[in-house]
Design a protein around this motif. Structure first.
Motif, PDB file in Angstrom:
ATOM      1  N   SER A  70       6.198 -81.432 -34.177  1.00  0.00           N
ATOM      2  CA  SER A  70       5.217 -82.600 -34.406  1.00  0.00           C
ATOM      3  C   SER A  70       4.914 -82.965 -35.573  1.00  0.00           C
ATOM      4  O   SER A  70       4.551 -82.238 -36.658  1.00  0.00           O
ATOM      5  CB  SER A  70       3.945 -82.170 -33.614  1.00  0.00           C
ATOM      6  OG  SER A  70       3.965 -81.637 -32.337  1.00  0.00           O
ATOM      7  N   TYR A  75       2.491 -84.295 -38.697  1.00  0.00           N
ATOM      8  CA  TYR A  75       1.063 -84.262 -39.078  1.00  0.00           C
ATOM      9  C   TYR A  75       0.840 -84.820 -40.307  1.00  0.00           C
ATOM     10  O   TYR A  75       0.317 -84.325 -41.005  1.00  0.00           O
ATOM     11  CB  TYR A  75       0.618 -82.712 -38.928  1.00  0.00           C
ATOM     12  CG  TYR A  75       0.462 -82.303 -37.454  1.00  0.00           C
ATOM     13  CD1 TYR A  75      -0.734 -82.647 -36.787  1.00  0.00           C
ATOM     14  CD2 TYR A  75       1.388 -81.394 -36.799  1.00  0.00           C
ATOM     15  CE1 TYR A  75      -0.766 -82.049 -35.570  1.00  0.00           C
ATOM     16  CE2 TYR A  75       0.940 -80.736 -35.571  1.00  0.00           C
ATOM     17  CZ  TYR A  75      -0.078 -81.243 -35.044  1.00  0.00           C
ATOM     18  OH  TYR A  75      -0.315 -80.721 -33.666  1.00  0.00           O
ATOM     19  N   ASP A  89      -7.018 -87.071 -31.141  1.00  0.00           N
ATOM     20  CA  ASP A  89      -7.317 -86.488 -30.026  1.00  0.00           C
ATOM     21  C   ASP A  89      -7.038 -87.651 -29.069  1.00  0.00           C
ATOM     22  O   ASP A  89      -6.570 -87.700 -27.886  1.00  0.00           O
ATOM     23  CB  ASP A  89      -8.580 -85.813 -29.877  1.00  0.00           C
ATOM     24  CG  ASP A  89      -8.589 -84.552 -30.394  1.00  0.00           C
ATOM     25  OD1 ASP A  89      -7.530 -83.793 -30.428  1.00  0.00           O
ATOM     26  OD2 ASP A  89      -9.723 -84.008 -30.762  1.00  0.00           O
ATOM     27  N   TYR A 147      -3.458 -89.217 -28.977  1.00  0.00           N
ATOM     28  CA  TYR A 147      -2.247 -88.235 -28.776  1.00  0.00           C
ATOM     29  C   TYR A 147      -2.564 -87.334 -27.749  1.00  0.00           C
ATOM     30  O   TYR A 147      -1.578 -87.174 -26.755  1.00  0.00           O
ATOM     31  CB  TYR A 147      -1.612 -87.690 -30.024  1.00  0.00           C
ATOM     32  CG  TYR A 147      -1.345 -88.846 -31.202  1.00  0.00           C
ATOM     33  CD1 TYR A 147      -0.536 -90.042 -30.728  1.00  0.00           C
ATOM     34  CD2 TYR A 147      -1.840 -89.046 -32.594  1.00  0.00           C
ATOM     35  CE1 TYR A 147      -0.338 -91.083 -31.598  1.00  0.00           C
ATOM     36  CE2 TYR A 147      -1.748 -90.202 -33.265  1.00  0.00           C
ATOM     37  CZ  TYR A 147      -0.803 -91.161 -32.833  1.00  0.00           C
ATOM     38  OH  TYR A 147      -0.638 -92.032 -33.851  1.00  0.00           O
ATOM     39  N   SER A 148      -3.372 -86.206 -28.191  1.00  0.00           N
ATOM     40  CA  SER A 148      -3.640 -85.205 -27.148  1.00  0.00           C
ATOM     41  C   SER A 148      -4.346 -85.362 -26.072  1.00  0.00           C
ATOM     42  O   SER A 148      -3.981 -84.800 -24.976  1.00  0.00           O
ATOM     43  CB  SER A 148      -4.281 -83.980 -28.036  1.00  0.00           C
ATOM     44  OG  SER A 148      -5.439 -84.514 -28.214  1.00  0.00           O
ATOM     45  N   ILE A 187      -9.953 -80.820 -29.783  1.00  0.00           N
ATOM     46  CA  ILE A 187      -8.985 -79.806 -30.408  1.00  0.00           C
ATOM     47  C   ILE A 187      -8.788 -80.079 -31.863  1.00  0.00           C
ATOM     48  O   ILE A 187      -9.132 -79.515 -32.969  1.00  0.00           O
ATOM     49  CB  ILE A 187      -7.645 -79.849 -29.765  1.00  0.00           C
ATOM     50  CG1 ILE A 187      -7.954 -79.010 -28.371  1.00  0.00           C
ATOM     51  CG2 ILE A 187      -6.586 -78.978 -30.486  1.00  0.00           C
ATOM     52  CD1 ILE A 187      -6.734 -79.128 -27.347  1.00  0.00           C
ATOM     53  N   SER A 188      -8.379 -81.501 -32.227  1.00  0.00           N
ATOM     54  CA  SER A 188      -8.236 -81.969 -33.458  1.00  0.00           C
ATOM     55  C   SER A 188      -9.313 -82.379 -34.095  1.00  0.00           C
ATOM     56  O   SER A 188      -9.310 -82.042 -35.377  1.00  0.00           O
ATOM     57  CB  SER A 188      -6.934 -82.903 -33.456  1.00  0.00           C
ATOM     58  OG  SER A 188      -5.875 -82.752 -33.094  1.00  0.00           O
ATOM     59  N   ASP A 196      -4.438 -74.693 -32.727  1.00  0.00           N
ATOM     60  CA  ASP A 196      -4.024 -75.599 -31.661  1.00  0.00           C
ATOM     61  C   ASP A 196      -3.393 -75.055 -30.454  1.00  0.00           C
ATOM     62  O   ASP A 196      -3.633 -75.201 -29.346  1.00  0.00           O
ATOM     63  CB  ASP A 196      -2.977 -76.701 -32.239  1.00  0.00           C
ATOM     64  CG  ASP A 196      -2.507 -77.814 -31.343  1.00  0.00           C
ATOM     65  OD1 ASP A 196      -3.441 -78.574 -31.166  1.00  0.00           O
ATOM     66  OD2 ASP A 196      -1.592 -77.624 -30.917  1.00  0.00           O
ATOM     67  N   TYR A 197      -2.453 -73.815 -30.726  1.00  0.00           N
ATOM     68  CA  TYR A 197      -1.764 -73.203 -29.786  1.00  0.00           C
ATOM     69  C   TYR A 197      -3.073 -72.348 -28.674  1.00  0.00           C
ATOM     70  O   TYR A 197      -2.911 -72.289 -27.655  1.00  0.00           O
ATOM     71  CB  TYR A 197      -0.981 -72.122 -30.024  1.00  0.00           C
ATOM     72  CG  TYR A 197      -0.240 -71.140 -29.160  1.00  0.00           C
ATOM     73  CD1 TYR A 197       0.452 -71.587 -28.519  1.00  0.00           C
ATOM     74  CD2 TYR A 197      -0.700 -69.714 -29.256  1.00  0.00           C
ATOM     75  CE1 TYR A 197       1.257 -70.759 -27.318  1.00  0.00           C
ATOM     76  CE2 TYR A 197      -0.267 -68.842 -28.366  1.00  0.00           C
ATOM     77  CZ  TYR A 197       0.723 -69.379 -27.232  1.00  0.00           C
ATOM     78  OH  TYR A 197       1.246 -68.469 -26.510  1.00  0.00           O
ATOM     79  N   PHE A 220      -5.127 -74.834 -26.479  1.00  0.00           N
ATOM     80  CA  PHE A 220      -4.322 -75.352 -25.275  1.00  0.00           C
ATOM     81  C   PHE A 220      -4.154 -73.997 -24.639  1.00  0.00           C
ATOM     82  O   PHE A 220      -4.158 -74.185 -23.294  1.00  0.00           O
ATOM     83  CB  PHE A 220      -3.104 -75.831 -25.588  1.00  0.00           C
ATOM     84  CG  PHE A 220      -3.133 -77.514 -26.178  1.00  0.00           C
ATOM     85  CD1 PHE A 220      -3.371 -78.131 -25.104  1.00  0.00           C
ATOM     86  CD2 PHE A 220      -3.002 -77.716 -27.472  1.00  0.00           C
ATOM     87  CE1 PHE A 220      -3.478 -79.561 -25.619  1.00  0.00           C
ATOM     88  CE2 PHE A 220      -3.230 -78.926 -27.619  1.00  0.00           C
ATOM     89  CZ  PHE A 220      -3.463 -80.105 -26.908  1.00  0.00           C
ATOM     90  N   THR A 264      -0.349 -74.709 -21.946  1.00  0.00           N
ATOM     91  CA  THR A 264       0.662 -74.248 -22.569  1.00  0.00           C
ATOM     92  C   THR A 264       1.334 -73.197 -21.891  1.00  0.00           C
ATOM     93  O   THR A 264       0.937 -72.542 -21.136  1.00  0.00           O
ATOM     94  CB  THR A 264       0.563 -73.511 -24.095  1.00  0.00           C
ATOM     95  OG1 THR A 264       1.674 -73.273 -24.786  1.00  0.00           O
ATOM     96  CG2 THR A 264      -0.363 -72.426 -24.040  1.00  0.00           C
TER      97      THR A 264
END
Length: 203
Positions: free
Chosen positions: A41, A43, A78, A81-82, A87-88, A128-129, A132, A138
């Protein structure tokens, strides 16, 4: 010309443009970036958010604007994209904070910037992992995450950092405002200048 532009204004504009460009980069290079089983990804937005710290120009802007830009940039990231708000929006300001703490122990040069970016970016990817993972979005275990997502993402973003660092360093330093407090004129110098001016007037 850029000396008339405040660093905060430049930073907000660049963060917004970077968020928009992240999607364009991902779409244009999708066959390369998202080749199963790996995914990388871009960034650019997060790199730009850290750039005042990496270039040593964060002192030119108030600290709160640095975090507000990261917060708003994360919110846009967010939304676009997400698709999951928070989260971001939380992760980006935390990453900027981590970068500022790390940079405090290092000098300002490209190698230090690369080291600070690498650690901060790695922390964000783990965050981030984990985020999710908490909401069960994930399907990778941690070792697969490192091998198939974290490592490729770091490589891609390292290339982005190398390409843009010189230009960003120039732009942020070009907005440096003159330090008026550095100009120290004591009373004797002031009296001499005024005396000289009055003499020239009489002549």
């Amino acid at each position: 010309m850029l000396k008339y532009v405040h660093t905060s204004w430049l930073h907000f504009v660049l963060v917004y443009l970077a968020v928009m460009l992240d999607g364009g980069i991902a779409l244009h290079f999708a066959p390369i970036l998202f080749k199963t089983p790996m995914s990388a990804s871009p960034y650019l937005s997060l790199i730009i958010m850290m750039m005042p710290i990496l270039t040593g120009t964060d002192s030119q802007m108030k600290g709160r604007w640095l975090y507000i830009a990261a917060f708003l940039g994360g919110l846009l990231f967010d939304i676009f994209y997400s698709g999951i708000i928070g989260i971001s929006m939380i992760g980006f300001p935390l990453t900027v904070w981590a970068a500022s703490k790390l940079q405090a122990y290092l000098s300002h040069n490209f190698l230090s910037a690369m080291a600070v970016w690498f650690v901060s970016m790695s922390l964000y990817l783990v965050f981030d992992y984990a985020a999710f993972g908490i909401i069960n979005l994930t399907n990778l275990n941690f070792s697969e995450f490192i091998m198939f997502h974290m490592f490729p993402t770091l490589i891609v973003n390292l290339l982005i950092l190398v390409v843009i660092y010189g230009v960003m360093n120039y732009l942020y330093h070009a907005t440096r405002q003159p330090d008026v407090s550095a100009y120290n004129v004591d009373q004797r110098d002031l009296n001499m200048r005024m005396t000289g001016k009055s003499r020239s007037t009489r002549l």
